[in-house]
Design an enzyme around this catalytic site. Structure first.
Site, PDB file in Angstrom:
ATOM      1  N   HIS A  10       0.640   1.346   1.624  1.00 49.33           N
ATOM      2  CA  HIS A  10       1.612   0.516   2.342  1.00 49.33           C
ATOM      3  C   HIS A  10       1.757   0.932   3.812  1.00 49.33           C
ATOM      4  O   HIS A  10       1.573   0.121   4.720  1.00 49.33           O
ATOM      5  CB  HIS A  10       2.982   0.598   1.668  1.00 49.33           C
ATOM      6  CG  HIS A  10       2.949   0.262   0.212  1.00 49.33           C
ATOM      7  ND1 HIS A  10       2.421  -0.910  -0.262  1.00 49.33           N
ATOM      8  CD2 HIS A  10       3.388   0.943  -0.878  1.00 49.33           C
ATOM      9  CE1 HIS A  10       2.531  -0.932  -1.586  1.00 49.33           C
ATOM     10  NE2 HIS A  10       3.107   0.173  -1.973  1.00 49.33           N
ATOM     11  N   CYS A  42       4.017  -1.262  -7.284  1.00 45.99           N
ATOM     12  CA  CYS A  42       5.247  -1.795  -7.899  1.00 45.99           C
ATOM     13  C   CYS A  42       4.943  -3.019  -8.769  1.00 45.99           C
ATOM     14  O   CYS A  42       5.803  -3.494  -9.503  1.00 45.99           O
ATOM     15  CB  CYS A  42       6.275  -2.146  -6.834  1.00 45.99           C
ATOM     16  SG  CYS A  42       5.636  -3.174  -5.509  1.00 45.99           S
TER      17      CYS A  42
END
Length: 443
Positions: A10, A42
């Site tokens: 990320h 996630c």
């Protein structure tokens, strides 16, 4: 300007994309151990549960996309040493075993985190897996096909999402955690009681207040999880115990928290000039306590990676800190939280008060008017709001984004009582639930 980036999930992806956009003359080299980048971990439970059919949707970038921006992405390359004074990296090509050096003008560290794996007896048995990256998700799906009894260790967000996914797929599921409640880091008992009931209703076995002691197996494969209070049959075990910063490379070279999280200032600068860090490898400024803390969240990572790029040449944009705002959907329950709950407030030694309300989210004359449970935590002396939680069968989770802004801006409970929120019977009451909670608190 030569920019080296270590790690590409990320924070790394955000840093690379923004560096390429902002500095057209930058020579960007990215070093990544894996052969894929930018995987949304996630989304693992959604993939495992079959909600996400095409795993490619969980990748939001690729070496090809970064190449289009002008970045050179060296996949399967491991940075094995760093000389921060001489600005030199020592790198191993994991395909050829070749070792070479590269220099840089600016370094961005986005090495992320790795699951905590205690040295349990029997940990080497087959079918004990982690839940962090693309390969883990594929392994879990593959092994779950033939598994009847699945044990998940760790009742945080990932663990809870996984047990729901496995139960939906018809498995016998047990969730083990050392704490006496699930999601105890995020929610207080009024909320976890409801969530636990939802899991139990579906036949999920909760083995709480228990510590794993060892794993037992047959023919090299796990068969039992032994805790200090019982034993559980398992064809597959998923470890979701937590994460630690992946920063061994920089120990003794940069200022860190005791757990190894790199400390950065509001411009993402480390204690070494021209060295920046972002994401799960870092500590973040946690607004409710006004100190640095380790809070590994994708939202923090993307913001920090973007800011590292923006501040690379000169400090321009400050990091506003974080409230650790997060949410989860458990079956029909929509749950979100921001800042401190009672447990965390006690942990940090903050004197606090709380207000808890249960009320219909919109007028009772509407055809449906589901109840919502809302709690606001505020500091006793200053009256500033330091956290909030919400649970409802209607999706009201965006309210925690509003509460997050309240925490960030040190708003008091009195101010929240009279904040201007719109009213429309389809959506809410003349007094918004946040208003109502605050009004109850001030009496």
């Amino acid at each position: 300007m030569k920019v080296a980036v270590i790690g590409c999930t990320h924070a790394g992806t955000a840093a690379i994309v923004n560096t390429a956009k902002l500095y057209k003359d930058a020579e960007i080299t990215v070093y990544e151990r894996n052969d894929n980048i930018s995987f949304l971990s996630c989304g693992i439970a959604l993939y495992v549960g079959g909600v996400v059919k095409d795993v490619q949707g969980l990748f939001y970038s690729s070496p090809e996309k970064l190449k289009e921006l002008g970045a050179v992405t060296k996949m399967r390359h491991d940075v094995i040493d760093v000389d921060l004074d001489r600005k030199i990296l020592k790198v191993r090509n994991l395909e050829t075993d070749e070792i070479f050096e590269d220099d840089f003008d600016k370094l961005i560290i986005t090495t992320g985190s790795w699951p905590i794996v205690p040295k349990f007896e029997g940990i080497e048995l087959e079918n004990i897996v982690l839940a962090k990256n693309f390969y883990h998700s594929n392994t879990i799906i593959d092994k779950a096909k033939d598994a009847e009894n699945i044990v998940v260790v760790g009742a945080g967000y990932i663990g809870v999402e996984l047990v729901e996914a496995f139960e939906t797929n018809g498995k016998n599921v047990t969730l083990i955690d050392t704490q006496d409640r699930i999601l105890s880091k995020y929610l207080d008992k009024e909320f976890t009681d409801i969530a636990e009931e939802e899991l139990k209703k579906r036949g999920i076995k909760l083995a709480l207040s228990q510590s794993v002691v060892k794993f037992e197996g047959e023919n090299g494969k796990v068969k039992k999880v032994i805790t200090d209070k019982g034993e559980y049959t398992a064809d597959l075990v998923i470890l979701c115990i937590g994460f630690r910063p992946n920063t061994d490379l920089f120990k003794g070279k940069l200022n860190m928290l005791p757990n190894g999280a790199i400390i950065v200032d509001e411009y993402m600068r480390t204690s070494k000039e021209d060295v920046f860090a972002a994401g799960d490898s870092c500590a973040v400024f946690y607004n409710p306590i006004k100190k640095h803390e380790y809070i590994p969240l994708a939202t923090n990572a993307v913001r920090m990676g973007t800011l590292a790029a923006r501040n690379l040449v000169k400090p321009t944009t400050k990091y506003l800190g974080t409230q650790g705002t997060s949410g989860i959907k458990i079956y029909d329950l929509h749950i979100a939280a921001t800042g401190l709950n009672e447990g965390l407030a006690n942990y940090y030694g903050i004197e606090y008060d709380t207000v808890l309300i249960e009320d219909s989210y919109r007028p009772e004359f509407m055809p449906t008017h589901e109840k919502a449970l809302l709690k606001v935590v505020y500091e006793k002396q200053t009256r500033r709001i330091i956290g909030a939680q919400i649970l409802s069968k209607v999706d009201l989770t965006q309210m925690m984004n509003t509460a997050s802004v309240c925490v960030q801006n040190d708003m008091t409970i009195e101010e929240l009582a009279f904040v201007d929120f719109f009213f429309q019977p389809h959506f809410n009451k003349p007094w918004n639930l946040l208003n109502i909670a605050a009004l109850n608190a001030i009496g």
